[in-house]
Each structure stands twice: as structure tokens, then as C-alpha cells.
Design an enzyme around this catalytic site. Structure first.
Site, PDB file in Angstrom:
ATOM      1  N   ALA A  60     -56.550 124.004  28.330  1.00 39.58           N
ATOM      2  CA  ALA A  60     -56.205 124.603  29.038  1.00 39.58           C
ATOM      3  C   ALA A  60     -54.293 123.965  28.711  1.00 39.58           C
ATOM      4  O   ALA A  60     -54.259 122.855  28.867  1.00 39.58           O
ATOM      5  CB  ALA A  60     -56.168 123.981  30.723  1.00 39.58           C
ATOM      6  N   VAL A  86     -55.819 119.230  26.916  1.00 40.78           N
ATOM      7  CA  VAL A  86     -54.564 119.419  27.452  1.00 40.78           C
ATOM      8  C   VAL A  86     -53.559 120.815  25.887  1.00 40.78           C
ATOM      9  O   VAL A  86     -53.846 120.077  25.566  1.00 40.78           O
ATOM     10  CB  VAL A  86     -54.133 118.410  27.759  1.00 40.78           C
ATOM     11  CG1 VAL A  86     -52.188 119.044  28.204  1.00 40.78           C
ATOM     12  CG2 VAL A  86     -54.592 117.956  29.100  1.00 40.78           C
ATOM     13  N   LYS A  87     -53.400 121.573  26.053  1.00 38.67           N
ATOM     14  CA  LYS A  87     -53.124 122.294  25.169  1.00 38.67           C
ATOM     15  C   LYS A  87     -51.306 121.970  25.735  1.00 38.67           C
ATOM     16  O   LYS A  87     -50.611 122.116  26.446  1.00 38.67           O
ATOM     17  CB  LYS A  87     -53.265 123.783  24.884  1.00 38.67           C
ATOM     18  CG  LYS A  87     -53.077 124.735  24.063  1.00 38.67           C
ATOM     19  CD  LYS A  87     -54.126 125.834  24.187  1.00 38.67           C
ATOM     20  CE  LYS A  87     -53.778 127.173  22.899  1.00 38.67           C
ATOM     21  NZ  LYS A  87     -54.097 128.264  23.046  1.00 38.67           N
ATOM     22  N   LEU A  88     -50.761 121.572  23.973  1.00 38.98           N
ATOM     23  CA  LEU A  88     -49.337 121.737  24.111  1.00 38.98           C
ATOM     24  C   LEU A  88     -48.999 121.968  22.686  1.00 38.98           C
ATOM     25  O   LEU A  88     -49.893 122.326  21.402  1.00 38.98           O
ATOM     26  CB  LEU A  88     -49.224 120.124  24.260  1.00 38.98           C
ATOM     27  CG  LEU A  88     -49.694 119.232  24.965  1.00 38.98           C
ATOM     28  CD1 LEU A  88     -49.180 117.351  24.886  1.00 38.98           C
ATOM     29  CD2 LEU A  88     -48.997 119.896  26.424  1.00 38.98           C
TER      30      LEU A  88
END
Length: 227
Positions: A60, A86-88
Site C-alpha cells: 500500500a 508500505v510502498k515508498l
């Protein structure tokens, strides 16, 4: 090589999961927007995906543009379900946020990677997954598969123990457009390919398979007719 599906569409995820070969999901703001989702429904939608894919990693993506915002949103997303990653984006703010989240025991997928140098920085910052893009190189008449090979080789040269919660880094081949992208990534030893539904279905189909099925059906129809 594992298959992730690159979508935020619940029906597509359920269909791919039903094939028995799905190992995870990646999403991004563009994919969420395509579902017609609203701002207030974003986190509940990510939770729905996480529950649908219980036990499988679901990326996400944070929409924040500064380090503190990415850390805050990342912690909130990770708290939704234990399988949310967590996608960054790989940038100065993203690297700093990645380090902080990794130190907090949160898995991070560093995206928008276009070079081996970016991948090495992401791995050192604590990324659990690194997503080099392939298809977007094709869009500008460059070789995305070659760049992917450089990323795989560089990351594979080192032991990443202690850098993130699992002590390993997996390469997610992203921006996949064709079955050939999938095959070339697998031949290079990429850990994962995240594939949109249209391309995933192309991986299933082959004209000779279709021809064979049609032949079998026609021959069996003759048997039934003669019964």
C-alpha cells in the site's frame, strides 16, 4: 519466481488468487483511482485487499511527499493488517522514511527504481522489497530488462542481514507489460514479478494451447455423437 498482481481491483485479485499461484499484491495511487475509490475509502480498501490476501504481502503506497508524512502514513498503513507492506518512492524523503519505518519493524517496498544505484541506496536504507521498472524503459526506447539485470546482480552481491526486519531483500520486477518481460525477469533470477491482470492472462494463454484444446473438444464431440 513468485507472481504478484499489480492492481487495486478486488475482483481481479480474487480471480488471480483463485488460480492458486498468487503470492502477493502491489497497488499504487493510480491503480486505486482506476477503481473509482474515494479519499476517505482508501485505507478501508487497503484493509479489504489485505483480508482477501491474508498471509500474502500487500503493498500500500504512501501519498505523502515529505519524510515525516511518509513515516506517519506508513505507520498507519502498516497498522491496518500484519501483511501490509508500505510502498515508498525512491527519493531523499523516501529513503529517510524507509530507514525510520524499517527501524520500527515495518516492511517497505521501495518503488520507482530505475537504476542499480537507486536500488543499492534503497537496500541500505532498509527496503524489504525493491521494485525496478521495466516497461517504462521500453516507452522511451531503452532496455528495461538490461537495467533489471544490473539491479539483480548488484543486490545479489551482498548480505542484507540486519538492514530490515527479515534480513533479506527481494526484487519485484515492476511495470510488466508482456509475458516476455516475465520470462526474461525469471531467467535473470528476479524474486517476484508484479503483473497487471491483462498481462497475467497473456501469460496463461498460448495459441498452441488454444489449438490443442479446440482439437480435443472437437474429437470428444465426435465420441459423444457416436455414443
Amino acid at each position: 519466481m513468485k507472481f504478484f498482481i499489480d492492481t487495486a481491483d478486488l475482483d481481479e485479485i480474487a480471480e488471480a488468487k483463485g488460480w492458486g499461484c498468487l503470492a502477493g499484491v502491489t497497488t499504487n495511487p493510480t491503480l486505486y483511482a482506476k477503481t473509482g475509490g474515494k479519499l476517505q475509502d482508501f485505507e478501508p480498501h487497503m484493509l479489504k485487499i489485505a483480508k482477501l490476501c491474508e498471509g500474502l504481502p500487500v503493498s500500500a503506497e504512501s501519498t505523502a511527499t515529505d519524510t515525516e508524512g511518509m513515516i506517519e502514513e506508513g505507520k498507519r498503513l502498516a497498522a491496518l493488517a500484519p501483511n501490509i507492506v508500505v510502498k515508498l518512492p525512491v527519493c531523499e524523503a523516501g529513503l529517510a522514511a524507509c530507514r525510520a519505518l524499517a527501524d520500527a519493524g515495518i516492511r517497505v517496498n521501495m518503488t520507482l527504481v530505475f537504476s542499480a544505484a537507486q536500488a543499492l541506496l534503497a537496500a541500505n536504507a532498509g527496503a524489504r522489497y525493491i521494485s525496478p521498472f521495466v516497461g517504462r524503459f521500453d516507452d522511451i526506447a531503452e532496455d528495461g530488462i538490461s537495467q533489471l539485470g544490473d539491479v539483480i546482480a548488484c543486490i545479489g552481491n551482498y548480505d542484507w542481514s540486519g538492514k530490515n526486519v527479515d534480513g533479506e531483500v527481494e526484487i519485484i520486477t515492476a511495470s510488466v507489460r508482456t509475458p516476455n518481460h516475465v520470462v526474461q525477469a525469471a531467467l535473470m533470477g528476479a524474486d517476484i514479478a508484479t503483473v497487471p491482470m491483462a498481462a497475467l492472462k497473456k501469460c496463461v494463454r498460448h495459441p498452441l494451447t488454444d489449438q490443442g484444446l479446440a482439437s480435443f473438444e472437437a474429437d470428444w464431440a465426435k465420441v459423444v455423437a457416436g455414443a
